[in-house]
Design an enzyme around this catalytic site. Structure first.
Site: not given
Ligand code: PBG
Length: 343
Positions: A332, A213, A252, A236, A223, A267, A293
């Site tokens: 999505y 990730k 990883e 992060k 978010r 991701k 997203s």
């Molecule tokens: C965090 C989390 C994220 C997404 C899903 N779980 C990333 C984040 O907010 O740092 C992102 C999914 C997306 O953007 O569609 N645990």
């Protein structure tokens, strides 16, 4: 250029001489031959549909940055799961928008048996037992600072977070989740979750590791959807991967496999096709991409402006994941794609 000059530019050689009569366009000449030689296919069986949950009954809250995506109350999530199953979508992944009053510094509500994720799982499983439910054990929907782990003196503390993530994972399995997908990137979480699931009798609950990730700009709309963008302090980077690193991504993934992951996930998706390809070649295990997203919103926004053909861009991006080596994609677009593929 006239014909003579054009031929001169090829030094008098015909195209058949240049190519030794190998003409790759031959098999592209008609729809039937293109279908015949097509190497990769996208099917409804490749789709995992991420959905957002919100408390309440009969609630459907639109998300401005994600046209066509809603936060759904558990009853409507169950209805949508029914629709997904009838479209042939194998699994749903749920993400909760948790009441701000329930968020704290350590994400304590994450392990509550009746929190929104777990109520969502029960509602979906009661209504549609045949669809797979994937839940995320990360703490970010439950922390008041928006981080995936416990924040102490400006540091995301690894080991204490693992304990909390494990507790959340066990509660999710108890609620009926089929796959636990921890997205927090803490060291040791996969092995710790596996041990806890096994000792609680959940040998059949699988783990899909968000193994690689990346610390990415593409998570913005998500978010907003789960209400962490206003809360998040800093970034992060101390736990997500640096987008510059590919060898580290392999390490990883290797570590997560050694600790007992059943599946790997990359991701975001499209900017990281090389990572998908490397992981699939290296580990030969079920490999997934999360078309996040921001990737979804970019296609939607450009299409809304008339700048690209949204449907074709959606299908092409998803097919690319298959070509890169993915067994499936969290997207999505899942119900939209399924409708097109089933038509
Ligand atoms: C965090 C989390 C994220 C997404 C899903 N779980 C990333 C984040 O907010 O740092 C992102 C999914 C997306 O953007 O569609 N645990």
């Amino acid at each position: 250029m006239d014909r003579i000059t054009r031929e001169a530019a090829r030094h008098g050689r015909s195209v058949d001489e240049i190519t030794s009569s190998r003409r790759l366009r031959r098999m592209r000449k008609a729809d039937w031959s293109r279908r015949l030689v097509q190497e990769t296919r996208l099917t409804v069986h490749d789709l995992i549909w991420p959905i957002f949950l919100v408390d309440g009954v009969n609630k459907r809250e639109p998300l401005p940055a994600m046209p066509g995506v809603f936060r759904l109350s558990p009853d409507l999530a169950a209805q949508e799961a029914r629709r997904a199953a009838s479209l042939g979508i194998p699994a749903i992944a749920t993400f909760p928008y948790v009441d701000l009053a329930l968020r704290d510094q350590i994400g304590s509500h994450a392990s509550h048996p009746d929190n929104l994720i777990n109520r969502g799982t029960r509602a979906i499983k009661d209504a549609v037992p045949e669809i797979g439910v994937i839940t995320d054990a990360a703490l970010d929907p439950f922390t008041d600072h928006g981080h995936d782990g416990i924040l102490r003196d400006g540091i995301i503390v690894n080991d204490e977070t693992v304990d909390q993530v494990v507790a959340a994972a066990v509660a999710q399995a108890q609620a009926g989740a089929d796959i636990i997908a921890p997205s927090d990137m803490m060291d040791g979480r996969i092995g710790a979750i596996r041990e806890a699931l096994d000792s609680e009798g959940f040998q059949d609950v699988a783990i899909m590791s968000y193994a690689t990730k990346f610390s990415s700009a593409f998570y913005g709309p998500y978010r907003e959807a789960i209400g962490t963008s206003g809360l998040l302090k800093g970034d992060k980077k101390t736990y997500y991967l640096d987008p510059a690193n590919s060898d580290e991504a392999v390490r990883e993934a290797e570590q997560d496999m050694l600790e007992g992951a059943d599946m790997l996930m990359v991701k975001p998706g499209l900017p990281y096709l090389d990572i998908i390809h490397r992981l699939k070649e290296t580990f030969a295990v079920p490999t997934f991409a999360y078309q996040v997203s921001g990737e979804f919103s970019m296609i939607k926004a450009a299409a809304a402006n008339g700048w690209i053909d949204g449907e074709r861009a959606m299908l092409e991006s998803l097919l690319s994941f298959k070509r890169a080596g993915c067994d499936g994609i969290l997207t999505y677009f899942a119900p939209d794609v399924a409708e097109i593929l089933n038509a």
